[in-house]
Structures are given as C-alpha cells and as structure tokens.
Design an enzyme around this catalytic site. Sequence first.
Site, mmCIF file in Angstrom:
data_model
loop_
_atom_site.group_PDB
_atom_site.id
_atom_site.type_symbol
_atom_site.label_atom_id
_atom_site.label_comp_id
_atom_site.label_asym_id
_atom_site.label_seq_id
_atom_site.Cartn_x
_atom_site.Cartn_y
_atom_site.Cartn_z
ATOM 1 N N ASP A 174 31.850 23.521 30.241
ATOM 2 C CA ASP A 174 32.535 24.355 31.339
ATOM 3 C C ASP A 174 33.912 23.874 31.586
ATOM 4 O O ASP A 174 34.211 22.482 31.427
ATOM 5 C CB ASP A 174 31.491 24.714 32.695
ATOM 6 C CG ASP A 174 30.938 23.564 33.277
ATOM 7 O OD1 ASP A 174 31.941 22.542 33.340
ATOM 8 O OD2 ASP A 174 30.183 23.538 34.007
ATOM 9 N N HIS A 187 41.792 35.525 41.167
ATOM 10 C CA HIS A 187 40.791 35.917 39.784
ATOM 11 C C HIS A 187 41.443 36.500 38.786
ATOM 12 O O HIS A 187 40.950 36.279 37.729
ATOM 13 C CB HIS A 187 39.729 36.891 40.414
ATOM 14 C CG HIS A 187 38.926 36.176 41.449
ATOM 15 N ND1 HIS A 187 38.864 35.880 42.796
ATOM 16 C CD2 HIS A 187 37.534 35.587 41.177
ATOM 17 C CE1 HIS A 187 37.923 35.244 43.167
ATOM 18 N NE2 HIS A 187 37.032 35.161 42.336
ATOM 19 N N ASP A 191 40.655 34.689 35.126
ATOM 20 C CA ASP A 191 40.309 35.753 33.934
ATOM 21 C C ASP A 191 41.172 35.154 32.929
ATOM 22 O O ASP A 191 40.656 34.861 31.694
ATOM 23 C CB ASP A 191 40.326 36.978 34.112
ATOM 24 C CG ASP A 191 39.260 37.733 35.123
ATOM 25 O OD1 ASP A 191 38.511 36.931 35.527
ATOM 26 O OD2 ASP A 191 39.343 38.777 35.643
ATOM 27 N N GLU A 218 31.951 30.330 34.074
ATOM 28 C CA GLU A 218 33.056 29.282 33.536
ATOM 29 C C GLU A 218 32.490 28.521 32.413
ATOM 30 O O GLU A 218 33.123 27.788 31.880
ATOM 31 C CB GLU A 218 33.949 28.360 34.328
ATOM 32 C CG GLU A 218 33.114 27.423 35.036
ATOM 33 C CD GLU A 218 32.414 27.568 36.077
ATOM 34 O OE1 GLU A 218 31.936 26.853 37.221
ATOM 35 O OE2 GLU A 218 31.959 28.934 36.355
#
Length: 307
Positions: A174, A187, A191, A218
Amino acid sequence: MPESPAAKILIVDDDPATVELIANLFRGQYETLFALSGEKALEIAASAIPDLILLDLMLPGMDGFAVCAQLKADPLTSAIPVLFITGRADSTTETRALELGAMDYITKPINPLVLKIRVRNQIELKQARDRLAKLATTDGLTGIANRRRFDEVLAQEHARHARTGTQLGLIMLDIDHFKAYNDTYGHVLGDDCLCAVAQVLERGLRRNTDLVARYGGEEFACVLVDGPPAQGALALAEALRKQVAALAVPHKSSPTAEYVTISLGIITACCNQTTDASLLIRQADEQLYRAKNSGRNRSCLAKDLNC
C-alpha cells in the site's frame, strides 16, 4: 487507436473438405483454427481460447458430445460458445447438444448464409458478455483489476497450485501515509496518485500471467503464478518500490520521504489442498505490516511457506 484483434473460430470436423469450406466462408473476417479430432480440438481450445467453436458431432474417437462436455467442465474453456454442425437432424440429438451447453445447432448440408448469420450472432453475443465481464472485474478509478477479480484469480491459482505442487507468489502493498496525502493535497490529486501507482505496478509485472489488482483504498495486490522463487519475488517487489519512488510525486506530509512511497509484503508458498486462499492473504499482510513497522518504503519477504 489500434484495431481490435479479429475473433477466433475453431472448426472441428474430421472431413478436411468441410473444414476448408467453412474456413473459406470466414476468410478475412475471422481468424480460423481447425482440428480433425476431438482430442486435438480440446488441446487447441485450451491453448488458443477461441471465441467460438464450430463442432461436428460425428468424430473419430471422442464424439462431439464428449468434446462439448469436457469443454464445459474445464473452467478455462467453459465460457467458449459451442455451435454444433451435424448431419443428424432428430430432436433427441439436438436436445442433448443443448443440454450439454451448446449455444446453437445447425444441420448439414450447410447453408452458407445461415451459418454466417448464426456465427456473427454468436460472436457478437460473446463479445458483449466479455465486455460486461471486464466491467464487472475492473476497478473504475485505476483501470486495473478490482478486488472481485483478485479474489477469483487467487482462489483459482491456489487450487491449481495445490494440485500441481508448484509455488505461488503474492505481494500485498500500500501507499505510505496515504490519508495524510489526501488531507494535504485533496482527493482529486489523491485519485491521480492512485492511478499513477497502479500504472507503474501494471507495467512492472514481467509476465502476462501475473495479475495486479486494487485490493481496496490505497492497497494493491499482485498474484505471481508458477513461482517465481522467493528471491525473484523479492527482486520484483523491490523493482516496483523503486519505480513508484521514481515517479517523485511530492508528499510533504509524509514522515518517510518527501515523495510518495510504498511498503510491500511478499510471500512464496507451496499451496495446500486442506487450506484456502485467505491464508495466503493473511501471511502476505503480516509481511506488509512488518515492512510498515520497520520504517516503511521497504519490502519484507516470508519464503517457502505451506499455505
């Protein structure tokens, strides 16, 4: 934009003249393969995965019924539509063919126009099903495989490797301090970061048989089939880690580095028929948390487990 590859049709008939006749009907429209026996048809179907199989009923050795039954019993070929072409026109034979999973049934002598229309219809249906299946197993943000596809592939490969006794590799990873990244940059950029990392992972896998998927949030996962050995899996994980770092995506709120980094947990395991694939995930997760607890931006490996 590159053109889509032509659909593949496998023609199965013990009469070479019939094979040639059918192949000529579709020359320039589809890629045609052929087999003169049921055994050869199964071999080609498993290796080439055609989009449609035109199957004669009367074959030397295995008849068309047996071929169809084996195709539908094998997960690798079960989704390939089968269209029977036969000289037997009785309803009992047709009913049995359809019960075995055939999509259509045509009697000889072949009407070229009818055959072309029915083949076109089956190809279009298959392509529509494939598009729906891809949508159902693709992550909507990153475009790589989603959790559903990962679960399917891992379960299938765990079962296959348990039968063959070969090793299976799994990487869980991650993005380090991703919540802080979202809090700092928002955000939308979060993304973008997820998409950039996903693209690096997808390009970084060395074999088409391996799979990278977005596991959730993630977190990502890579299934490494048929090996590689433990040190090979670790080397791949380290290459992926360095490629993500090389993106140099700024991450000023990370206590680990000034740019986006990832942590990875790797296992290689001999699969066991008495367990299920969830054990592989737990073992890889343990290594991922070990990497995080050791400072992040690193890979940790557990090799030669029995899962």
